[in-house]
Design an enzyme around this catalytic site. Structure first.
Site, short mmCIF file in Angstrom:
data_model
loop_
_atom_site.label_atom_id
_atom_site.label_comp_id
_atom_site.label_asym_id
_atom_site.label_seq_id
_atom_site.Cartn_x
_atom_site.Cartn_y
_atom_site.Cartn_z
N HIS A 285 0.81 -1.23 0.00
CA HIS A 285 0.00 0.00 0.00
C HIS A 285 0.84 1.27 0.00
CE1 HIS A 285 -3.95 -1.86 0.24
NE2 HIS A 285 -3.43 -2.74 1.08
N GLU A 316 -8.70 4.79 -6.81
CA GLU A 316 -7.70 4.99 -7.86
C GLU A 316 -8.27 5.72 -9.07
OE1 GLU A 316 -9.38 0.80 -8.59
OE2 GLU A 316 -8.96 2.13 -6.90
#
Length: 407
Positions: A285, A316
């Site tokens: 991450h 995203e």
């Protein structure tokens, strides 16, 4: 109080007020030498005036005396020479006015003024007094420090030296109707030319024969910086630095309404990072966050007009609002975004599309009308993005939304 002293400084006459002051009977004071009456200390203080009177020159002076009851009295004394026909001084008359009530009132006034000065000198706000023509008559230390001047540089100058006319005409500092209690946010000018935000509250003071105003000035630079920072946080995505979803929604609604009135084309770009879950699974991450930050930078570089807005739409996904931009112009910017992302060269070994990170893009262009909504523009761009992903990703698809018929 009245008395007469001869040239040998012995008392020849004293009225009742004089006797009462010193607490003496008439027979006790007659023939008394002045040193006996005044005492050595007070006589030495008065001696220069006594010698002056005996030389034929009138004397006037102030003196603090202790009364017979032990209280302190304040007097103004006049020594008047008694000159005979041969120009010799036979003695001098003493005329003493008891000004104790006046002196006590003066001392009280001085004490009150000293307290007021101490308060004004200790407050952190600037305090400026000026008249109806805006001429400065006083300024406290905080005000001098705030504006970078000494008091003598400001007295007699206009308040406009410190608070110039404001752009846009919002400043009403010299409007008599607004001189009371209304807080104004204005721009101050320091002696070095630096401008800073300030708050000004003006109050009028009733004085006989003139208009006097007191301006309380507060430097709000820090508050303004905090406000600007909080505003930025409220509008900015914390990870990427782009606009957040809330700001995106507000700007899109505003631009849509503007374009309904103008009839110009409005374009919207939606961007999705291809196979981002796989990127996170492989690299972690932290790397995923850094990837999003770099892509946000690439998008920001691709849109150069100040009227355009780049935002993080969610996860995203990113979005760009392009006011007054037709379909061809929007597609050109979308390809520019893809080129910028490709140039980053972020490795993505888990991608089935390319060995580096890529993005899919959907473009919607609308000639806005009151029969449409922002949702219809977003849905069209989202449909193009979905189709680009189904088509193999790393693509840009665009569509035009024609104006719907009213009703």
């Amino acid at each position: 109080m009245i008395a007469y002293w001869d040239s040998k400084m012995r008392c020849c006459y004293a009225n009742h007020a004089y006797l009462d002051w010193f607490g003496l009977a008439p027979e006790a004071i007659m023939g008394m030498h002045m040193t006996e009456l005044l005492g050595e200390r007070l006589f030495k203080l008065n001696e220069p005036y006594i010698r002056g009177a005996l030389s034929g020159k009138p004397q006037r002076f102030e003196r603090t005396l202790t009364k017979a009851d032990g209280s302190t009295g304040y007097t103004v004394a006049n020594y008047v020479p008694d000159v005979d026909e041969t120009a010799c001084v036979a003695g001098f008359s003493v005329l003493v006015s008891d000004v104790t009530p006046l002196k006590l009132a003066e001392l009280q006034t001085e004490k009150a003024q000293a307290r007021l000065r101490a308060v004004l000198d200790s407050v952190v706000d600037g305090i400026i007094t000026f008249d109806g023509s805006m001429t400065i008559s006083s300024i406290n230390p905080a005000g001098m420090q705030m504006f970078g001047y000494q008091a003598d540089q400001l007295l007699g100058q206009s308040v406009r030296l410190l608070i110039p006319k404001q752009d846009g005409g919002a400043d009403r500092i010299d409007d008599d109707a607004v001189k009371l209690s209304e807080v104004q946010t204005l721009t101050g000018l320091r002696s070095d030319g630096h401008r800073f935000p300030l708050e000004l509250r003006i109050a009028s003071v009733d004085t006989p024969g003139e208009s006097l105003y007191v301006g309380v000035v507060r430097d709000i630079t820090l508050q303004q910086q905090i406000h600007d920072r909080l505003t930025l946080f409220a509008l900015q995505d914390g990870l990427t630095g782009l606009a957040n979803r809330r700001h995106f929604d507000d700007v899109l609604a505003h631009e849509f309404n503007t374009h309904v009135r103008s009839g110009a084309a409005l374009s919207l770009i939606l961007i999705d990072v291809d196979l981002f879950k796989q990127f996170n699974d492989r690299y972690g991450h932290f790397a995923g966050d850094e990837c999003l930050r770099q892509i946000a930078g690439a998008i920001a570089r691709a849109i150069t007009r100040t009227t355009d807005l780049a935002a993080r739409y969610g996860g995203e996904e990113f979005a760009c609002i392009l006011p007054m931009t037709d379909r061809a112009g929007a597609i050109l910017i979308a390809h520019h975004i893809q080129d910028e992302v490709r140039a980053l060269g972020i490795a993505h070994e888990s991608s089935t599309v390319a060995p580096h990170v890529t993005v899919s893009i959907g473009v919607a262009t609308a000639t806005c009308s009151s029969a449409m909504s922002t949702e219809s523009v977003i849905k069209l761009a989202d449909a193009q993005l979905y189709a680009a992903k189904l088509n193999g990703r790393n693509q840009c698809l665009a569509a035009q939304l024609a104006p719907a018929a009213p009703g």
